[in-house]
Design a protein around this motif. Structure first.
Motif, mmCIF file in Angstrom:
data_model
loop_
_atom_site.group_PDB
_atom_site.id
_atom_site.type_symbol
_atom_site.label_atom_id
_atom_site.label_comp_id
_atom_site.label_asym_id
_atom_site.label_seq_id
_atom_site.Cartn_x
_atom_site.Cartn_y
_atom_site.Cartn_z
ATOM 1 N N ASP A 50 0.832 -1.211 0.000
ATOM 2 C CA ASP A 50 0.000 0.000 0.000
ATOM 3 C C ASP A 50 0.869 1.264 0.000
ATOM 4 O O ASP A 50 0.635 2.200 -0.770
ATOM 5 C CB ASP A 50 -0.902 -0.029 1.240
ATOM 6 N N VAL A 51 1.891 1.264 0.860
ATOM 7 C CA VAL A 51 2.806 2.426 0.941
ATOM 8 C C VAL A 51 3.512 2.622 -0.399
ATOM 9 O O VAL A 51 3.633 3.749 -0.906
ATOM 10 C CB VAL A 51 3.840 2.222 2.080
ATOM 11 N N MET A 74 2.516 1.665 -3.421
ATOM 12 C CA MET A 74 1.569 2.132 -4.447
ATOM 13 C C MET A 74 1.269 3.624 -4.296
ATOM 14 O O MET A 74 1.216 4.359 -5.285
ATOM 15 C CB MET A 74 0.279 1.329 -4.385
ATOM 16 N N LYS A 75 1.095 4.069 -3.056
ATOM 17 C CA LYS A 75 0.827 5.495 -2.830
ATOM 18 C C LYS A 75 2.015 6.340 -3.292
ATOM 19 O O LYS A 75 1.846 7.410 -3.882
ATOM 20 C CB LYS A 75 0.530 5.755 -1.346
ATOM 21 N N LEU A 123 1.948 6.506 -7.086
ATOM 22 C CA LEU A 123 0.877 7.403 -7.559
ATOM 23 C C LEU A 123 1.277 8.858 -7.362
ATOM 24 O O LEU A 123 0.996 9.711 -8.214
ATOM 25 C CB LEU A 123 -0.434 7.091 -6.822
ATOM 26 N N ALA A 124 1.959 9.139 -6.235
ATOM 27 C CA ALA A 124 2.408 10.520 -5.979
ATOM 28 C C ALA A 124 3.409 10.975 -7.028
ATOM 29 O O ALA A 124 3.529 12.166 -7.305
ATOM 30 C CB ALA A 124 3.026 10.596 -4.582
#
Ligand code: ZN
Length: 208
Positions: free
Chosen positions: A72-73, A75-76, A79-80
């Motif tokens: 999750d970290v 992927m974020k 995306l950023a």
């Protein structure tokens, strides 16, 4: 389906820095760790451009250390940076000091990761042995195992710009003459005028 016909094997390339990072991760940990990477598709090859190590829990009996929180970290963070998550198609893991092979758990992971499209999988150990495979589910289930890969130097845009300026400053390039352009001669060839000097009408009178 297993395909050992080298003429139909997909071409795999890995950026040199990504490969160095991958081996450094594997060598840095005495236990089995794993991670993901970005893959770009071109007409003739798949190119691995970046390698990541997500947060993970590793124990001697761990078979899949990647945690949902770690993914999750990652992927974020991607995306950023404006990176499309569909590029996250490289799965790598280490067998530490054990031989490289696809365990039952590995094959299950590969099956799941490739269930929507495709997944490129790498397993390596601290003796620098490795195996690389490509699994695709579209248009039908296909596996290419023991794939070779090429290492490519990625473009360093900052260095390229510095070098471009230095070349502009230090290198004088002779412009091709009109006649060599017309005749298609390259600029470093002897000018046509040297072999057949042009003379004007006044000179012609002195050279009967
Ligand atoms: Zn494994």
């Amino acid at each position: 389906m297993q395909d050992d016909d080298t003429s139909t094997r997909p071409r795999i390339r890995i950026h040199e820095r990504a490969l160095r990072k991958l081996w450094a991760y594997i060598e840095a940990c005495p236990q089995e760790i794993g991670g993901l990477g970005l893959v770009e598709c071109s007409a003739d090859a798949l190119l691995v451009t970046e390698i990541f190590l997500p947060h993970q829990d590793v124990t001697p009996s761990t078979t899949d250390p990647l945690t949902a929180g770690g993914i999750d970290v990652l992927m974020k963070a991607l995306l950023a940076r404006g990176i499309c998550l569909s590029k996250l198609r490289f799965w790598w893991h280490s067998h530490a000091d054990s031989p490289v092979y696809w365990s039952h758990e590995d094959r299950k992971t590969v099956f799941n990761l490739s269930s929507q499209d495709f997944c490129l999988s790498f397993v390596g150990n601290r003796r620098r042995e490795h195996r690389l495979r490509l699994d695709a589910s579209v248009p039908f289930r296909t596996t290419f195992d023991r794939l070779p890969f090429e290492t490519v130097l990625e473009t360093d845009r900052e260095l390229a710009e510095l070098v471009r300026k230095e070349v502009a400053e230090k290198v004088r390039m002779q412009k091709p003459s009109f006649i060599s352009r017309v005749l298609g001669a390259s600029p470093d060839e002897s000018p046509v005028e040297d072999a057949f000097p042009l003379i004007d009408a006044a000179d012609r009178r002195r050279f009967p």
